[in-house]
Write an enzyme that holds these catalytic residues in place. Structure first.
Site: not given
Ligand code: PGA
Length: 252
Positions: A9-11, A89, A164, A170, A212, A233
């Protein structure tokens, strides 16, 4: 053996379409040799056309078409060859860590729109914090029940559930889950699904972990947590690290 699923998930990254193309090319080229793993990339929507590999979307709007400025329908995503759509999400449920985001009701509508378009929804659920009385389990159960409301039992198995825990997502997160907690949640979510759609669906539904995930902990979620895959992420934007995660899942 069913394939493991790893979704990046590249956000709101990277900064340019050229980078999106470049990063996705490196990932798809490197991931080709892992035949037992499906690697999906969910880039920002404007980059979907330029991104290589199996495509995911980070969000969707539930209406079919019409005057909805800025929204993207499941049919539009489908026409761009998107296969997986993330719904619910936490960054959409609680945008900018505030209110006003997706509710259980809108998530339910989005999930049904995705299924109607014959795409695969990736339903994110997870508690904001944990408590010693296990109220968080009830919270997750309700999220799942509400998201799957009026979804016919025989297609519940097409949904992928991404567990999640919000506290683990994050760069400010203290920690990811540990393997045993992941197994515990895996069993708990399957029990919730069994109550909704029966034991056969509960057994076969895919449950993945996100929050994470990195090269060091990826393997444990699969081997100990018995997860069917991962939602990644930050580390999915760095080809070497993402490929390291894929390699470790392959070994698990
Ligand atoms: P992260 O994000 O791996 O940066 O913690 C995961 C997500 O939000 O799907």
């Amino acid at each position: 053996m069913t394939k493991k699923l790893i979704i990046g998930n590249w956000k709101m990254n990277p900064k340019s379409v050229r980078q999106a193309k470049d990063i996705s090319e490196k990932i798809t080229r490197g991931a080709k040799k892992f035949k037992n793993i499906s690697v999906v990339i969910a880039p920002p929507a404007p980059f979907i056309g330029a991104t290589k590999g199996i495509l995911g979307a980070q969000d969707v709007f539930y209406e079919k078409d019409g005057a909805y400025t800025g929204k993207i329908s499941a049919d539009i995503l489908k026409s761009l060859a998107v296969k997986y759509v993330i719904v619910g999400h936490s960054e959409k449920r609680y945008p900018l860590s505030g209110g006003g985001g997706d509710t259980d009701e809108t998530i339910n509508k989005k999930l049904k729109a995705v299924l109607n378009a014959r795409l695969t929804p990736v339903l994110c659920v997870g508690e904001l914090t944990r408590d010693h009385q296990s109220h968080y389990l009830h919270f997750i159960k309700e999220q799942i029940i509400r998201a799957l409301k009026n979804v016919s039992k025989n297609i519940v198995g097409k949904v992928i559930v991404a567990y999640e825990p919000v506290w683990a997502i994050g760069k400010n997160a203290k920690n990811a889950l540990d393997g045993e907690e992941a197994l515990h949640m895996n069993i708990f979510i399957r029990k919730v699904i069994a109550d909704i759609a029966g034991a056969t669906t509960a057994k076969k539904i895919k449950i993945i972990y996100g929050g994470s995930v990195d090269v060091k902990n990826a393997e444990i979620f699969i081997s100990l947590g018995k997860m069917d895959g991962l939602l990644v992420g930050r580390e999915s934007l760095m080809p070497q690290k993402f490929l390291g995660i894929i390699e470790n899942v392959n070994r698990a």
